[in-house]
Design a protein around this motif. Structure first.
Motif, PDB file in Angstrom:
ATOM      1  N   ASP A 164      -9.494   0.436  -0.944  1.00 54.51           N
ATOM      2  CA  ASP A 164      -8.346  -0.023  -1.742  1.00 54.51           C
ATOM      3  C   ASP A 164      -8.205  -1.544  -1.740  1.00 54.51           C
ATOM      4  OD1 ASP A 164      -7.793   2.575  -2.307  1.00 54.51           O
ATOM      5  OD2 ASP A 164      -6.162   2.788  -0.854  1.00 54.51           O
ATOM      6  N   ARG A 199      -2.927  -1.375  -4.402  1.00 53.45           N
ATOM      7  CA  ARG A 199      -4.084  -1.775  -3.611  1.00 53.45           C
ATOM      8  C   ARG A 199      -3.885  -3.246  -3.267  1.00 53.45           C
ATOM      9  NH1 ARG A 199      -9.098   1.581  -6.024  1.00 53.45           N
ATOM     10  NH2 ARG A 199      -7.938   3.482  -6.496  1.00 53.45           N
ATOM     11  N   HIS A 227       0.828  -1.200   0.000  1.00 53.94           N
ATOM     12  CA  HIS A 227       0.000   0.000   0.000  1.00 53.94           C
ATOM     13  C   HIS A 227       0.867   1.256   0.000  1.00 53.94           C
ATOM     14  CE1 HIS A 227      -3.317   2.730   1.364  1.00 53.94           C
ATOM     15  NE2 HIS A 227      -3.879   2.065   0.380  1.00 53.94           N
ATOM     16  N   VAL A 283      -4.961  -1.093   5.508  1.00 56.55           N
ATOM     17  CA  VAL A 283      -5.300  -0.749   4.122  1.00 56.55           C
ATOM     18  C   VAL A 283      -6.778  -0.337   4.119  1.00 56.55           C
ATOM     19  CG1 VAL A 283      -5.467  -1.590   1.744  1.00 56.55           C
ATOM     20  CG2 VAL A 283      -3.625  -2.423   3.237  1.00 56.55           C
TER      21      VAL A 283
END
Ligand code: LLP
Length: 445
Positions: free
Chosen positions: A111, A90, A85, A107
């Motif tokens: 994403d 992603r 990330h 995250v």
């Protein structure tokens, strides 16, 4: 004599010093083995980050805006999800477990993508709770199940993509190839199931149809499969637009970029790959009279595979006379099919090297085997190793970062090895070694 870079298929920073020992990120593997024990996966963090960054840059240069999802199935830990990330990727997850790791890493849901041909309600609910950026739908009933969940919870429509099969069959092994028709993934374009699912997705107000997804296989060394698949997906996108007026904004062409496992093997070059696919996409869109979609990709192996070696301690060394009179030296190590199932499962080839010293110049034909109760417990089918290899030596196997730890098992009650990240002369445990207590803790007697 200065240190010699080992080069591919070894981690980028792996080099053999004047003393004959191999260092990764400046760390002597002898020291690492002493401090952390063996077997162990040793992951070069800078190599991981460079690979992620280089791939993203190559695709951005070719496509402009593009989304790269790191396929966590290849190897996922909290730190690795974070690195991906931080490098602008992603995260693609295939189960609730992988989703949990990505979320634990911080995250953002937006994403993260969630895949799976048989997602449970619990997995779908968790994905909706997390606000994942997309759920990749793999069947007609799944569309209705997601719609029903959204209806009962209220809230925004769920962002979905429909996974289709293009008939393109690519990759190293039949079980790794996922887009030919007689298999469980996706919905067939040729058979009409893909269009039916897309039409259904357009109809359901609880879904926001983002686009179409295709993944054609893994360990692919020729861009052609991607360009053929891209054309098929784009034609389907145009057909859906003609039928419904909706031109879906996104197309995902999956992962599958091949790497080098053996010295001299040439991996798929991200730049060439990106350029070829971008050209195919813009040609196809020009022919179809549709604007190009936003593209996304889901590479796993190409980012993490080459960054990692497995470090083993040599035990029994046994010469075995073959029928043709040759002698094969069986070199047993302290792990095996429990930490790398790929040779047994796919017949995958790896290379190995003595890493605590150089050894004699004379080499022998060797087979590296594990410690499991199974004659198919092979780590490296065939490799030339110094003739004086002996118990106590350290042996490393290259390019085990993808689908090594992630497919590891506890066969024969062997605890799974740790994953050690090395960087700038220091090592950090990303995943600790499993212990017998961990295993016995599951056994309620
Ligand atoms: N996206 C989807 C939908 C996938 O199914 C896969 C891999 C990927 C992305 C990532 O593919 P990669 O870039 O890592 O090739 N266990 C096998 C590989 C299975 C791949 C499954 N899907 C092996 O060890 O070779």
């Amino acid at each position: 004599m200065s240190p010699t870079r080992l080069g591919l298929p070894w981690p980028a920073s792996a080099e053999r010093g004047e003393d004959g020992a191999v260092r990764v990120a400046g760390i002597d593997l002898r020291t690492l083995a002493e401090q952390q024990g063996t077997p162990a996966y040793v992951l070069d963090e800078a190599d991981f980050r460079d690979r992620a960054r280089t791939l993203r840059a190559a695709f951005e240069a070719a496509f402009g805006a593009v989304d790269i999802y790191y396929a966590g199935k290849a190897f996922l830990s909290v730190a690795v999800a974070r690195w991906a990330h931080e490098e602008g990727l992603r995260v693609d997850t295939a189960t609730g477990g992988e989703l949990a790791v990505a979320l634990r890493a911080g995250v953002p849901g937006a994403d993260i993508g969630l895949h799976g041909n048989n997602k449970s309600d619990a997995e779908l609910t968790r994905a909706l709770d997390a606000g994942v950026g997309r759920i990749i739908v793999d069947s007609l009933p799944e569309l209705d199940r997601i719609a029903a969940l959204v209806r009962s919870r209220g809230g925004e429509p769920a962002p979905v993509m429909v996974r289709v099969t293009t008939g393109v069959h690519a990759g190293g092994h039949e079980y790794i190839s996922t887009a030919h028709e007689d298999q469980k993934f996706g919905l067939s374009i040729a058979g009409g199931a893909a269009l039916d699912a897309l039409l259904r997705a357009v109809e359901l107000p609880e879904l926001r149809l983002l686009g179409i997804h295709s993944h054609i296989g893994s360990q692919i060394l020729d861009p052609e499969g991607f360009t053929v698949a891209a054309r098929a997906v784009l034609a389907l996108r145009a057909e859906l637009a003609a039928r419904t007026g909706l031109l879906v904004p996104e197309v995902d062409l999956g992962g599958g970029f091949g790497i080098a496992y053996l010295p001299g093997e040439v991996p798929l070059d991200p730049e060439r790959m990106a350029k070829d696919i971008a050209a195919a996409v813009s040609d196809a869109c020009a022919d179809l009279g549709t604007p190009a979609p936003r593209l996304s990709f889901e590479p796993g192996r190409t980012i993490v595979g080459p960054t990692t070696l497995t470090l083993y301690r040599v035990g029994t060394v046994k010469p075995v006379r073959l029928d043709d009179g040759r002698v094969r030296t069986y070199v047993s190590v302290d792990g095996g099919m429990s930490d790398n199932i790929r040779p047994a499962l796919y017949g995958a080839d790896y290379t190995a090297a003595l890493v605590n010293r150089t050894g004699t110049a004379e080499t022998v034909l060797a087979r590296v085997v594990g410690k499991h109760c199974e004659s198919g417990d092979i780590v490296v089918h065939e490799v030339q190793l110094p003739a004086d290899i002996t118990a106590g030596d350290l042996l490393a196997v290259a390019a085990t970062g993808a689908y090594g730890r992630s497919m590891a098992s506890n066969y024969n009650h062997v605890p799974r090895p740790p994953v050690l990240a090395v960087r700038d002369g220091s090592a950090r445990v990303l995943i600790r070694r499993e212990t017998e207590d961990d295993l016995l803790g599951l056994d309620l007697g």
